[in-house]
Scaffold this active site. Structure first.
Site, PDB file in Angstrom:
ATOM      1  N   GLU A  63     -30.274 -56.437 -24.847  1.00 44.02           N
ATOM      2  CA  GLU A  63     -29.243 -56.930 -25.360  1.00 44.02           C
ATOM      3  C   GLU A  63     -29.757 -58.376 -26.131  1.00 44.02           C
ATOM      4  O   GLU A  63     -29.032 -58.876 -27.030  1.00 44.02           O
ATOM      5  CB  GLU A  63     -28.346 -57.400 -24.128  1.00 44.02           C
ATOM      6  CG  GLU A  63     -27.172 -56.108 -23.899  1.00 44.02           C
ATOM      7  CD  GLU A  63     -27.998 -54.953 -23.290  1.00 44.02           C
ATOM      8  OE1 GLU A  63     -27.532 -54.071 -22.939  1.00 44.02           O
ATOM      9  OE2 GLU A  63     -29.162 -55.106 -22.597  1.00 44.02           O
ATOM     10  N   HIS A 132     -20.894 -53.541 -13.183  1.00 45.70           N
ATOM     11  CA  HIS A 132     -20.266 -53.039 -14.132  1.00 45.70           C
ATOM     12  C   HIS A 132     -18.617 -53.095 -14.292  1.00 45.70           C
ATOM     13  O   HIS A 132     -18.062 -52.656 -15.169  1.00 45.70           O
ATOM     14  CB  HIS A 132     -20.562 -51.541 -14.334  1.00 45.70           C
ATOM     15  CG  HIS A 132     -21.860 -51.110 -14.502  1.00 45.70           C
ATOM     16  ND1 HIS A 132     -22.743 -51.055 -13.240  1.00 45.70           N
ATOM     17  CD2 HIS A 132     -22.892 -50.827 -15.352  1.00 45.70           C
ATOM     18  CE1 HIS A 132     -24.017 -50.739 -13.533  1.00 45.70           C
ATOM     19  NE2 HIS A 132     -23.912 -50.721 -14.759  1.00 45.70           N
TER      20      HIS A 132
END
Length: 333
Positions: A63, A132
């Protein structure tokens, strides 16, 4: 008669990406699995086949790396759409999002624009545990230099994504994985290539006179469900879909509070320093405060990291019954 079609949020997002890739050759999409696999959530289905390697780019699982590449590309004049497989993973790249993208226009005295969209699923899905499930609306909404949008319906998703891609500022678009497969009615107008939803404007999804419910993303649906139940008991809720977290459309909320004299905010995120906390503070500081007949009430996620077990997860996310309880509490019934 106007043609109304059922379109899923997934297809609405795909439509928006397709139209904007076609409209402007500076637009490109990058992220994990977005190209050959058609997207982890199939949002970018068919786009790699149609536009090729230069416009739809599979990235390594890094990322910080691909977000940095995207931010640099935006500074150099392209218009990247940077997908995170979940916004929890944007933490790997939050330096790029905040310190590089959000602050550059200001620090360059307006000389460098950073027209980039960061998008992907945000908040709780189902059974994916604490790492998450976090909602980042409050985190990103906190930071000047960013715009933050949070769609609910297919119309929101399509219109806001198109507006975000065309905007010259960095925009964080917080989608919800559990909405991707949900169909919503979309008018013929909403399906046209010219259709956009302006950033910074909330939408009244249901008119009402007794209490204002303000929400964003998936809980908007819960608010409408709660409103339908309460209507049978003679309580008329006005339901506001924020659509944008920053800049926040507090005027629409104020106008509603002036009418209903009661306010309940609903969000999936944590209570402390949350979106609801900000709405309550802004209402208290403004002229609408004088119209409140009861304290504003927040309905939020539980103040814990998201548990994995289903029964615990259900108890951590605001349910329709929680909204009904909050409305009855504020109306003293």
């Amino acid at each position: 008669a106007a043609v109304v079609t059922q379109v899923t949020v997934r297809d609405a997002l795909n439509q928006a990406l397709d139209e904007e890739l076609e409209r402007d050759e500076r637009v490109f999409l990058l992220g994990e699995e977005v190209a050959q696999y058609d997207g982890a959530y199939k949002i970018s289905r068919g786009l790699w086949k149609k536009y090729g390697d230069k416009r739809v780019i599979d990235t390594p699982i890094s990322e910080m790396g691909f977000t940095g590449i995207a931010v640099g590309a935006a500074m150099a004049g392209l218009r990247p759409v940077c997908e995170f497989m979940t916004f929890n993973f944007s933490m790997q790249a939050i330096d790029q999002v905040i310190n590089s993208a959000a602050k550059t226009c200001y620090m360059s005295a307006g000389a460098i624009a950073v027209p980039i969209v960061f998008r992907g699923p945000n908040g709780a899905s189902a059974g994916v545990a604490a790492q998450h499930s976090q909602c980042f609306a409050a985190w990103y909404g906190h930071c000047p230099g960013l715009k933050v949008v949070s769609p609910w319906s297919s119309e929101d998703a399509k219109g806001l994504l198109k507006s975000s891609i065309r905007d010259d500022n960095p925009v964080v678009m917080l989608e919800n994985e559990l909405l991707y497969g949900v169909p919503f009615e979309m008018s013929e107008q909403a399906q046209s290539k010219d259709f956009i939803v302006p950033i910074g404007k909330a939408k009244v999804e249901r008119e009402g006179t007794h209490v204002t419910l303000v929400s964003h993303s998936r809980p908007v649906g819960h608010c409408l469900e709660a409103a339908a139940v309460l209507a049978k008991e003679g309580v008329e809720c006005e339901v506001i879909n924020l659509r944008t977290i920053r800049p926040m459309d507090i005027e629409t909320v104020e106008a509603s509070v002036v009418k209903t004299n009661h306010l309940v905010t609903v969000e999936g995120g944590w209570p402390q320093f949350g979106v609801g906390a900000e709405i309550c503070a802004r209402i208290m500081e403004g002229s609408a405060f004088n119209y409140l007949d009861a304290p504003a009430v927040r309905v939020t996620g539980a103040d814990v990291p998201m548990p994995y077990a289903k029964i615990l997860e259900d108890n951590c996310i605001p349910q329709v019954k929680d909204i009904i309880f909050a409305v009855k509490k504020t109306l003293n019934i």
